[in-house]
Design a protein around this motif. Structure first.
Motif, PDB file in Angstrom:
ATOM      1  N   LYS A  64       0.722  -1.306   0.141  1.00  0.00           N
ATOM      2  CA  LYS A  64       0.048  -0.156  -0.005  1.00  0.00           C
ATOM      3  C   LYS A  64       0.904   1.483  -0.057  1.00  0.00           C
ATOM      4  O   LYS A  64       1.939   1.320   0.656  1.00  0.00           O
ATOM      5  CB  LYS A  64      -0.817   0.122   1.258  1.00  0.00           C
ATOM      6  CG  LYS A  64      -2.036  -0.971   1.306  1.00  0.00           C
ATOM      7  CD  LYS A  64      -2.639  -1.081   2.575  1.00  0.00           C
ATOM      8  CE  LYS A  64      -4.001  -1.955   2.392  1.00  0.00           C
ATOM      9  NZ  LYS A  64      -4.897  -1.802   3.462  1.00  0.00           N
ATOM     10  N   GLN A 118       0.220   5.121   1.114  1.00  0.00           N
ATOM     11  CA  GLN A 118      -0.685   5.660   1.941  1.00  0.00           C
ATOM     12  C   GLN A 118      -0.058   6.977   2.333  1.00  0.00           C
ATOM     13  O   GLN A 118      -0.879   7.797   2.770  1.00  0.00           O
ATOM     14  CB  GLN A 118      -1.023   4.876   3.011  1.00  0.00           C
ATOM     15  CG  GLN A 118      -1.845   3.558   2.965  1.00  0.00           C
ATOM     16  CD  GLN A 118      -2.299   2.817   3.954  1.00  0.00           C
ATOM     17  OE1 GLN A 118      -1.676   2.769   4.846  1.00  0.00           O
ATOM     18  NE2 GLN A 118      -3.750   2.574   3.802  1.00  0.00           N
ATOM     19  N   GLY A 130      -4.322   8.248   3.059  1.00  0.00           N
ATOM     20  CA  GLY A 130      -4.151   7.355   1.957  1.00  0.00           C
ATOM     21  C   GLY A 130      -4.528   8.171   0.703  1.00  0.00           C
ATOM     22  O   GLY A 130      -4.494   7.655  -0.319  1.00  0.00           O
ATOM     23  N   ASN A 182      -7.150   4.672  -7.523  1.00  0.00           N
ATOM     24  CA  ASN A 182      -8.467   5.672  -7.951  1.00  0.00           C
ATOM     25  C   ASN A 182      -7.878   7.053  -8.183  1.00  0.00           C
ATOM     26  O   ASN A 182      -6.896   7.356  -7.593  1.00  0.00           O
ATOM     27  CB  ASN A 182      -9.310   5.716  -6.963  1.00  0.00           C
ATOM     28  CG  ASN A 182      -9.986   4.352  -6.702  1.00  0.00           C
ATOM     29  OD1 ASN A 182     -10.096   3.438  -7.640  1.00  0.00           O
ATOM     30  ND2 ASN A 182     -10.456   3.974  -5.385  1.00  0.00           N
ATOM     31  N   ASN A 199     -11.129   4.699 -11.878  1.00  0.00           N
ATOM     32  CA  ASN A 199     -10.125   3.296 -11.444  1.00  0.00           C
ATOM     33  C   ASN A 199      -8.979   3.092 -12.519  1.00  0.00           C
ATOM     34  O   ASN A 199      -9.185   3.350 -13.560  1.00  0.00           O
ATOM     35  CB  ASN A 199     -10.772   2.086 -11.281  1.00  0.00           C
ATOM     36  CG  ASN A 199     -11.768   2.151 -10.279  1.00  0.00           C
ATOM     37  OD1 ASN A 199     -11.664   3.010  -9.241  1.00  0.00           O
ATOM     38  ND2 ASN A 199     -12.641   1.181 -10.233  1.00  0.00           N
ATOM     39  N   SER A 221      -5.853   8.150  -4.702  1.00  0.00           N
ATOM     40  CA  SER A 221      -6.225   7.302  -3.609  1.00  0.00           C
ATOM     41  C   SER A 221      -6.293   5.950  -3.638  1.00  0.00           C
ATOM     42  O   SER A 221      -6.169   5.378  -4.891  1.00  0.00           O
ATOM     43  CB  SER A 221      -7.428   7.679  -3.012  1.00  0.00           C
ATOM     44  OG  SER A 221      -8.597   7.554  -3.747  1.00  0.00           O
ATOM     45  N   ASP A 222      -6.103   5.005  -2.768  1.00  0.00           N
ATOM     46  CA  ASP A 222      -6.242   3.502  -2.813  1.00  0.00           C
ATOM     47  C   ASP A 222      -5.183   2.984  -3.742  1.00  0.00           C
ATOM     48  O   ASP A 222      -5.348   2.168  -4.540  1.00  0.00           O
ATOM     49  CB  ASP A 222      -7.403   3.188  -3.223  1.00  0.00           C
ATOM     50  CG  ASP A 222      -8.688   3.616  -2.258  1.00  0.00           C
ATOM     51  OD1 ASP A 222      -8.450   3.606  -1.008  1.00  0.00           O
ATOM     52  OD2 ASP A 222      -9.738   3.843  -2.638  1.00  0.00           O
TER      53      ASP A 222
END
Length: 153
Positions: free
Chosen positions: A25, A27, A43, A77, A111, A133-134
């Motif tokens: 990840k 973040q 994040g 995203n 996405n 994000s993500d």
């Protein structure tokens, strides 16, 4: 017959339990090699607003980069915020893998999914008037990697 079906289903279920989903990840700036002109919060990265120059935006745009710790699929995203100025590009080892500019009919957040990303590749996210994000890299480890096994010779 029912016993054979149940035995096959149980065997398939047990073999799937050996698979491990591994996740990297991104973040915050601490997860990055560099994070220039991005503000991070839980994040979510928000690019600084910059003066728009149609040629050479990458020199003034916000940029963050990270190195993949595993091979797999990159997912994130993004949202483009400012009409006619927003831009986002994803590069893998200095080669453009994704690019979007404001003006498309996409709904936001949108996405991005990039598959078959090798381990130890530099991923750069360059953008203006956007949020990201993500950000994750996922890989499935099926337990068949022999590199960590001990062998008796």
């Amino acid at each position: 017959m029912k016993k054979i079906i149940l035995l096959c289903a149980f065997t398939a279920l047990c073999s799937c339990s050996d698979m491990k989903l591994t996740i990297q990840k991104i973040q915050s700036a601490t997860d990055c090699i560099e994070s220039y002109r991005w503000s991070w919060n839980n994040g979510v990265a928000v690019s600084d607003n910059v003066d728009y120059y149609p040629d050479g935006y990458s020199e003034i745009a916000a940029k963050f980069s990270f190195k993949t710790k595993l091979s797999g699929t990159l997912k994130l995203n993004y949202s483009l915020l400012e009409k006619s100025k927003a831009d986002i590009e994803i590069k893998i080892d200095n080669t453009s893998a994704f690019h979007a500019a404001y003006g498309t009919n996409e709904s936001y957040p949108a996405n991005v999914v990039l598959t078959n990303i090798p381990k130890n590749k530099i991923i750069e996210v360059i953008g203006m008037y956007c949020t990201v994000s993500d950000v994750i890299v996922t890989s499935i480890d099926d337990g068949n990697n022999d590199s960590g096994k001990d062998f008796d010779f």
